[in-house]
Design a protein around this motif. Structure first.
Motif, PDB file in Angstrom:
ATOM      1  N   TYR A   1      30.127  15.313 -23.914  1.00  0.00           N
ATOM      2  CA  TYR A   1      29.153  16.241 -23.323  1.00  0.00           C
ATOM      3  C   TYR A   1      29.759  16.980 -22.126  1.00  0.00           C
ATOM      4  CZ  TYR A   1      25.534  14.039 -26.200  1.00  0.00           C
ATOM      5  OH  TYR A   1      24.779  13.572 -27.244  1.00  0.00           O
ATOM      6  N   ALA A   2      30.617  16.314 -21.369  1.00  0.00           N
ATOM      7  CA  ALA A   2      31.297  16.983 -20.255  1.00  0.00           C
ATOM      8  C   ALA A   2      32.218  18.086 -20.775  1.00  0.00           C
ATOM      9  CB  ALA A   2      32.089  15.966 -19.437  1.00  0.00           C
ATOM     10  N   THR A   3      32.841  17.860 -21.919  1.00  0.00           N
ATOM     11  CA  THR A   3      33.697  18.884 -22.520  1.00  0.00           C
ATOM     12  C   THR A   3      32.879  20.095 -22.935  1.00  0.00           C
ATOM     13  OG1 THR A   3      35.220  17.176 -23.331  1.00  0.00           O
ATOM     14  CG2 THR A   3      35.360  19.352 -24.368  1.00  0.00           C
ATOM     15  N   LEU A   4      31.709  19.866 -23.494  1.00  0.00           N
ATOM     16  CA  LEU A   4      30.841  20.982 -23.880  1.00  0.00           C
ATOM     17  C   LEU A   4      30.368  21.762 -22.646  1.00  0.00           C
ATOM     18  CD1 LEU A   4      28.617  19.401 -26.702  1.00  0.00           C
ATOM     19  CD2 LEU A   4      30.814  20.596 -26.897  1.00  0.00           C
ATOM     20  N   ALA A   5      30.067  21.046 -21.579  1.00  0.00           N
ATOM     21  CA  ALA A   5      29.660  21.728 -20.341  1.00  0.00           C
ATOM     22  C   ALA A   5      30.802  22.573 -19.788  1.00  0.00           C
ATOM     23  CB  ALA A   5      29.212  20.690 -19.308  1.00  0.00           C
ATOM     24  N   HIS A   6      32.030  22.048 -19.883  1.00  0.00           N
ATOM     25  CA  HIS A   6      33.193  22.805 -19.426  1.00  0.00           C
ATOM     26  C   HIS A   6      33.394  24.046 -20.295  1.00  0.00           C
ATOM     27  CE1 HIS A   6      37.176  23.517 -17.713  1.00  0.00           C
ATOM     28  NE2 HIS A   6      37.643  23.643 -18.947  1.00  0.00           N
ATOM     29  N   LEU A   7      33.201  23.906 -21.599  1.00  0.00           N
ATOM     30  CA  LEU A   7      33.328  25.042 -22.507  1.00  0.00           C
ATOM     31  C   LEU A   7      32.336  26.141 -22.141  1.00  0.00           C
ATOM     32  CD1 LEU A   7      34.562  26.178 -25.192  1.00  0.00           C
ATOM     33  CD2 LEU A   7      32.636  25.084 -26.368  1.00  0.00           C
ATOM     34  N   GLU A   8      31.112  25.746 -21.832  1.00  0.00           N
ATOM     35  CA  GLU A   8      30.104  26.745 -21.459  1.00  0.00           C
ATOM     36  C   GLU A   8      30.462  27.413 -20.137  1.00  0.00           C
ATOM     37  OE1 GLU A   8      25.272  27.140 -20.694  1.00  0.00           O
ATOM     38  OE2 GLU A   8      26.158  25.197 -21.183  1.00  0.00           O
ATOM     39  N   LYS A   9      30.977  26.632 -19.187  1.00  0.00           N
ATOM     40  CA  LYS A   9      31.319  27.183 -17.881  1.00  0.00           C
ATOM     41  C   LYS A   9      32.493  28.150 -17.965  1.00  0.00           C
ATOM     42  CE  LYS A   9      32.696  25.769 -13.211  1.00  0.00           C
ATOM     43  NZ  LYS A   9      33.001  24.615 -12.315  1.00  0.00           N
ATOM     44  N   VAL A  10      33.510  27.798 -18.744  1.00  0.00           N
ATOM     45  CA  VAL A  10      34.739  28.593 -18.795  1.00  0.00           C
ATOM     46  C   VAL A  10      34.606  29.780 -19.736  1.00  0.00           C
ATOM     47  CG1 VAL A  10      37.181  28.547 -19.447  1.00  0.00           C
ATOM     48  CG2 VAL A  10      36.191  26.640 -18.162  1.00  0.00           C
ATOM     49  N   GLU A  11      34.012  29.557 -20.924  1.00  0.00           N
ATOM     50  CA  GLU A  11      33.963  30.608 -21.936  1.00  0.00           C
ATOM     51  C   GLU A  11      32.573  31.211 -22.110  1.00  0.00           C
ATOM     52  OE1 GLU A  11      35.666  29.467 -25.630  1.00  0.00           O
ATOM     53  OE2 GLU A  11      37.468  28.567 -24.739  1.00  0.00           O
ATOM     54  N   GLY A  12      31.573  30.633 -21.449  1.00  0.00           N
ATOM     55  CA  GLY A  12      30.213  31.153 -21.585  1.00  0.00           C
ATOM     56  C   GLY A  12      29.605  30.883 -22.948  1.00  0.00           C
ATOM     57  N   ARG A  13      30.124  29.879 -23.673  1.00  0.00           N
ATOM     58  CA  ARG A  13      29.624  29.549 -25.012  1.00  0.00           C
ATOM     59  C   ARG A  13      28.743  28.314 -24.936  1.00  0.00           C
ATOM     60  NH1 ARG A  13      34.439  29.856 -29.360  1.00  0.00           N
ATOM     61  NH2 ARG A  13      32.628  29.954 -30.738  1.00  0.00           N
ATOM     62  N   LYS A  14      27.463  28.515 -25.131  1.00  0.00           N
ATOM     63  CA  LYS A  14      26.526  27.395 -25.116  1.00  0.00           C
ATOM     64  C   LYS A  14      26.386  26.846 -26.528  1.00  0.00           C
ATOM     65  CE  LYS A  14      21.851  26.009 -23.800  1.00  0.00           C
ATOM     66  NZ  LYS A  14      22.374  24.802 -23.093  1.00  0.00           N
ATOM     67  N   VAL A  15      26.621  25.574 -26.676  1.00  0.00           N
ATOM     68  CA  VAL A  15      26.561  24.914 -27.985  1.00  0.00           C
ATOM     69  C   VAL A  15      25.122  24.569 -28.326  1.00  0.00           C
ATOM     70  CG1 VAL A  15      27.237  22.829 -29.252  1.00  0.00           C
ATOM     71  CG2 VAL A  15      28.911  24.037 -27.831  1.00  0.00           C
ATOM     72  N   ASP A  16      24.714  24.917 -29.538  1.00  0.00           N
ATOM     73  CA  ASP A  16      23.343  24.643 -29.994  1.00  0.00           C
ATOM     74  C   ASP A  16      23.221  23.308 -30.710  1.00  0.00           C
ATOM     75  OD1 ASP A  16      21.985  27.288 -29.356  1.00  0.00           O
ATOM     76  OD2 ASP A  16      23.666  27.980 -30.590  1.00  0.00           O
ATOM     77  N   LEU A  17      24.317  22.827 -31.282  1.00  0.00           N
ATOM     78  CA  LEU A  17      24.295  21.569 -32.035  1.00  0.00           C
ATOM     79  C   LEU A  17      25.668  20.926 -31.949  1.00  0.00           C
ATOM     80  CD1 LEU A  17      22.861  19.645 -34.104  1.00  0.00           C
ATOM     81  CD2 LEU A  17      23.839  21.071 -35.911  1.00  0.00           C
ATOM     82  N   LEU A  18      25.687  19.624 -31.683  1.00  0.00           N
ATOM     83  CA  LEU A  18      26.917  18.834 -31.701  1.00  0.00           C
ATOM     84  C   LEU A  18      26.883  17.900 -32.902  1.00  0.00           C
ATOM     85  CD1 LEU A  18      29.541  17.602 -30.453  1.00  0.00           C
ATOM     86  CD2 LEU A  18      28.027  16.049 -29.172  1.00  0.00           C
ATOM     87  N   ILE A  19      27.984  17.872 -33.657  1.00  0.00           N
ATOM     88  CA  ILE A  19      28.107  16.994 -34.814  1.00  0.00           C
ATOM     89  C   ILE A  19      29.315  16.083 -34.609  1.00  0.00           C
ATOM     90  CG2 ILE A  19      28.567  16.881 -37.287  1.00  0.00           C
ATOM     91  CD1 ILE A  19      27.262  19.624 -37.558  1.00  0.00           C
ATOM     92  N   CYS A  20      29.129  14.783 -34.799  1.00  0.00           N
ATOM     93  CA  CYS A  20      30.219  13.815 -34.680  1.00  0.00           C
ATOM     94  C   CYS A  20      30.501  13.203 -36.048  1.00  0.00           C
ATOM     95  CB  CYS A  20      29.865  12.714 -33.682  1.00  0.00           C
ATOM     96  SG  CYS A  20      29.562  13.311 -31.999  1.00  0.00           S
ATOM     97  N   CYS A  21      31.785  13.113 -36.398  1.00  0.00           N
ATOM     98  CA  CYS A  21      32.192  12.742 -37.758  1.00  0.00           C
ATOM     99  C   CYS A  21      32.516  11.261 -37.913  1.00  0.00           C
ATOM    100  CB  CYS A  21      33.384  13.585 -38.181  1.00  0.00           C
ATOM    101  SG  CYS A  21      33.034  15.351 -38.288  1.00  0.00           S
ATOM    102  N   GLY A  22      31.816  10.409 -37.205  1.00  0.00           N
ATOM    103  CA  GLY A  22      31.949   8.981 -37.435  1.00  0.00           C
ATOM    104  C   GLY A  22      32.585   8.220 -36.294  1.00  0.00           C
ATOM    105  N   ASP A  23      32.615   6.873 -36.445  1.00  0.00           N
ATOM    106  CA  ASP A  23      33.004   5.963 -35.371  1.00  0.00           C
ATOM    107  C   ASP A  23      32.235   6.318 -34.102  1.00  0.00           C
ATOM    108  OD1 ASP A  23      34.675   4.652 -37.084  1.00  0.00           O
ATOM    109  OD2 ASP A  23      36.540   5.405 -36.228  1.00  0.00           O
ATOM    110  N   PHE A  24      30.954   6.553 -34.299  1.00  0.00           N
ATOM    111  CA  PHE A  24      30.094   6.979 -33.199  1.00  0.00           C
ATOM    112  C   PHE A  24      29.871   5.841 -32.213  1.00  0.00           C
ATOM    113  CE2 PHE A  24      25.956   8.055 -31.263  1.00  0.00           C
ATOM    114  CZ  PHE A  24      26.206   9.351 -30.862  1.00  0.00           C
TER     115      PHE A  24
END
Length: 320
Positions: free
Chosen positions: A30-53
């Protein structure tokens, strides 16, 4: 979760972030997604994890996770389960081979593992933004494939492992889907996928993969069957802890409404319909564990039931 009833909103695109093996690192993801939004202005609408959750709620859950004892760690999911934290992005995941087996069995058909965090089930399909997202949890082991789920608490060492092995029933249910699939998720790879990407580069990074790939053992035969039948636009996997892209061309459209799918992913080589495959690494610094894609808005930007999946699931329920 609800049935999709509203039409597309004013937005034309929405953003999906796909993550490889989670291994309980929700805070860092989630911190990586927040950094992505801060740096690139891209807000993620959905996060998908592919296992070993690793949806581990407490120390008891750790006892049912297939993992050497010295590596068992409660990690961060418990904070989101208890309400100490709230997932800042709608999150969906499938199971892998390192999971809290007892808890995911309680959610066998799929369900909310924590507020704003949804488990797709041992096999499942839902919709987000009008797009079908389907997936298959677990990994393939031939000796258990044709068995039912016989495991029960308290799990012994063998049951902890066999509980996450893919069963034919789950694959059969997914094979019945006729409507287009935008995204498919699996933990292990389709077993022939290395033929469609830069295998020379892969084997230089992971030399011990080469013999398995040449035998057709690097991955899952059922996943390969699903890839050939469902022909999704995108297929995302994890498990082998390396980023590996591939483009799989398909000779013909799937029957039914998939023939009329408006947004076809095209192979850059010959114009055939193709599936874009991507395997991702685990969440560690300097690793390729995250990918972002944009899709057209075709429905509500929230998780919705998939009517066709529910219908065929009811038809096959007695086979469980």
């Amino acid at each position: 979760m609800q049935q999709p009833t509203q039409g597309p909103g004013e937005r034309k695109k929405f953003t999906v972030a796909i993550e490889g093996c989670c291994h309980g690192e929700l805070d860092n993801i989630y911190a990586t997604l927040a950094h992505l939004e801060k740096v690139e202005g891209r807000k993620v609408d959905l996060l998908i994890c592919c296992g070993d959750f690793q949806a581990v709620r407490n120390m008891d859950d750790l006892e049912t996770m297939s993992c050497p004892v010295k590596y068992r760690d409660i990690m961060t999911f418990y904070k989101y389960y208890s309400g100490e934290k709230l997932a800042p992005v709608p999150t969906m995941f499938i199971g892998g081979n390192h999971e809290a087996t007892n808890y995911l069995w309680e959610l066998h058909y799929g369900g909310w593992a924590a507020p704003n965090i949804y488990f797709l089930g041992y096999a499942g399909a839902v919709r987000f933004g009008g797009h079908r997202i389907a997936g298959l949890s677990g990994t393939y082991v031939a000796q258990h494939y044709h068995m039912g789920h016989h495991e029960k608490l308290p799990y012994d060492e063998r049951a902890v492992k066999s509980a996450y092995h893919v069963r034919q029933l789950h694959v059969h249910r997914l094979m019945q889907l006729q409507q287009p699939t935008s995204i498919f998720l699996s933990h292990d790879w389709p077993n022939l996928i290395t033929r469609y990407g830069n295998s020379r580069w892969l084997f230089s990074k992971k030399p011990y993969f080469q013999k398995e790939a040449e035998r057709g053992d690097l991955g899952s035969p059922p996943n390969q069957q699903l890839l050939e039948v469902l022909q999704p636009d995108y297929w995302f996997s994890a498990h082998l802890h390396v980023k590996f892209p591939a483009v799989v061309p398909h000779r013909q459209q799937q029957q039914g409404q998939q023939q009329q799918q408006q947004q076809q992913q095209q192979s850059p080589d010959n114009g055939q319909r193709a599936t874009r495959f991507l395997a991702l690494d685990k969440c560690l610094p300097g690793r390729d564990f995250l990918q972002v894609v944009e899709l057209d808005v075709q429905g509500p930007l929230e998780l919705c039931y998939d009517a066709e999946w529910l219908a065929q699931f009811m038809l096959n329920h007695d086979a469980l």
